[in-house]
Design a protein around this motif. Structure first.
Motif, PDB file in Angstrom:
ATOM      1  N   ASP A 177       0.395  -1.378   0.085  1.00 57.26           N
ATOM      2  CA  ASP A 177       0.425   0.244  -0.109  1.00 57.26           C
ATOM      3  C   ASP A 177       0.704   1.488  -0.293  1.00 57.26           C
ATOM      4  OD1 ASP A 177      -2.431  -1.501  -0.059  1.00 57.26           O
ATOM      5  OD2 ASP A 177      -2.220  -1.040   2.714  1.00 57.26           O
ATOM      6  N   ILE A 178       2.218   1.164   0.724  1.00 58.41           N
ATOM      7  CA  ILE A 178       3.025   2.070   0.568  1.00 58.41           C
ATOM      8  C   ILE A 178       3.484   2.368  -0.538  1.00 58.41           C
ATOM      9  CG2 ILE A 178       4.929   3.217   1.725  1.00 58.41           C
ATOM     10  CD1 ILE A 178       4.423   1.812   4.065  1.00 58.41           C
TER      11      ILE A 178
ATOM     12  N   ARG B  48       1.104   3.915  -2.792  1.00 59.24           N
ATOM     13  CA  ARG B  48       0.355   5.291  -2.606  1.00 59.24           C
ATOM     14  C   ARG B  48       2.080   6.126  -2.558  1.00 59.24           C
ATOM     15  NH1 ARG B  48      -2.829   8.109   0.963  1.00 59.24           N
ATOM     16  NH2 ARG B  48      -2.553   9.748   0.551  1.00 59.24           N
TER      17      ARG B  48
ATOM     18  N   HIS C  17       0.353  13.482  -4.774  1.00 58.42           N
ATOM     19  CA  HIS C  17       0.316  13.303  -4.022  1.00 58.42           C
ATOM     20  C   HIS C  17       1.777  14.721  -3.146  1.00 58.42           C
ATOM     21  CE1 HIS C  17      -2.642  10.724  -3.403  1.00 58.42           C
ATOM     22  NE2 HIS C  17      -2.002   9.511  -4.041  1.00 58.42           N
TER      23      HIS C  17
ATOM     24  N   ASP D  86       1.381  13.791   2.490  1.00 63.56           N
ATOM     25  CA  ASP D  86       0.533  12.689   2.508  1.00 63.56           C
ATOM     26  C   ASP D  86       1.212  11.375   2.625  1.00 63.56           C
ATOM     27  OD1 ASP D  86      -1.896  13.936   1.787  1.00 63.56           O
ATOM     28  OD2 ASP D  86      -1.615  14.131  -0.205  1.00 63.56           O
TER      29      ASP D  86
ATOM     30  N   THR E 115       1.168   8.032   5.002  1.00 59.75           N
ATOM     31  CA  THR E 115       0.742   7.060   4.552  1.00 59.75           C
ATOM     32  C   THR E 115       2.748   6.140   4.662  1.00 59.75           C
ATOM     33  OG1 THR E 115       0.313   7.423   2.564  1.00 59.75           O
ATOM     34  CG2 THR E 115       1.075   5.305   2.713  1.00 59.75           C
TER      35      THR E 115
END
Length: 206
Positions: free
Chosen positions: A59-60, A63, A69, A73, A77
Motif C-alpha cells: 500500500d505504501i 501511494r 500526492h 500525504d 502513509t
C-alpha cells in the motif's frame, strides 16, 4: 542490469526478488537500473527494520507511485503504517493519559492528526508513569520535545529537497525507521556518558 546484477547490488537473493514480484512489491522488468536499486532498499528497510507487513508495504509503495500526492500525504502513509507500541484501553487511566498527551501537544502548538498511531505510544508511557507513581519522565517531556522539534524540522527540510517521490519516500523511511533506532541508541550512549561524568565528579581524588 539483469536481475542477477540487481540481486548482487542490493544483497537480496534472486528468489527473494522474485517473491517481491509475486507479492506485487516490485515489477518484473526486462532490465533494471539505479531506481530499482533504491526501490529494493526501501522495501528491505520497511520489511526488515520497520517490521511492516507485506500488505502494508504494498500500500505504501502504491501511494508513493500514485500521483499527485504531496510529500505530507506520503509521510502520513509511511508513518501511520509503521508499528508502534501501546495498546488502547477503556480504563479511566488511559483516558486521563490521552487527554494529558493531547494537552501537551496543544500547548506546543503541534498540528498532529488525531489518528496518528503514535498517540497510543505516548499515552501508554503516561499510563505507565501513573502505574509507577513516577512523574520524573513526564517532567522531561518538554526537554525531549525541544530537541525533537529541531530534529523533525531538519528531517522534513531534507525530505523536501529530494528530487523525486522515491527519494523523498526513502528519506522519510530512513528518518521514521532508522532515525528512531539511531535516536534510541544515541540516547543510551549519551545517558551512560553523563552518568559516568557524574560518578567521576563524585569520586574523591587522592
Amino acid at each position: 542490469m539483469p536481475l542477477s546484477e540487481l540481486s548482487r547490488q542490493t544483497g537480496v537473493p534472486v528468489r527473494a526478488l522474485q517473491m517481491y514480484v509475486h507479492m506485487e512489491l516490485f515489477r518484473a522488468e526486462p532490465a533494471y537500473d539505479e531506481r530499482h536499486v533504491r526501490r529494493i532498499a526501501l522495501i528491505k528497510t520497511l520489511l526488515d527494520v520497520g517490521g511492516v507487513p507485506y500488505s502494508v508495504v504494498r500500500d505504501i509503495l502504491r501511494r508513493i507511485d500514485a500521483s499527485p500526492h504531496s510529500l505530507h500525504d506520503i509521510l502520513e502513509t509511511v508513518q501511520y503504517a509503521l508499528p508502534v507500541r501501546g495498546t488502547a484501553s477503556e480504563e479511566g487511566e488511559w483516558t486521563r493519559a490521552r487527554e494529558r498527551a493531547e494537552r501537551f501537544a496543544e500547548a506546543r502548538n503541534w498540528r498532529v492528526n488525531a489518528e496518528n498511531p503514535a498517540w497510543h505510544t505516548l499515552t501508554q508511557v503516561l499510563v505507565a508513569c501513573e502505574w509507577l507513581e513516577q512523574d520524573d519522565l513526564v517532567r522531561l517531556l518538554d526537554t525531549y520535545a525541544d530537541a525533537l522539534e529541531r530534529v523533525g524540522e531538519a528531517e522534513v527540510a531534507l525530505q523536501r529537497r529530494q528530487p523525486d517521490p522515491d527519494s523523498a519516500a526513502a528519506s522519510m523511511v530512513t528518518c521514521a525507521v532508522l532515525g528512531d533506532v539511531a535516536l534510541s541508541a544515541l540516547h543510551r550512549l549519551v545517558h551512560e556518558h553523563y552518568s559516568s561524568l557524574a560518578e567521576q565528579q563524585e569520586t574523591p581524588t587522592n
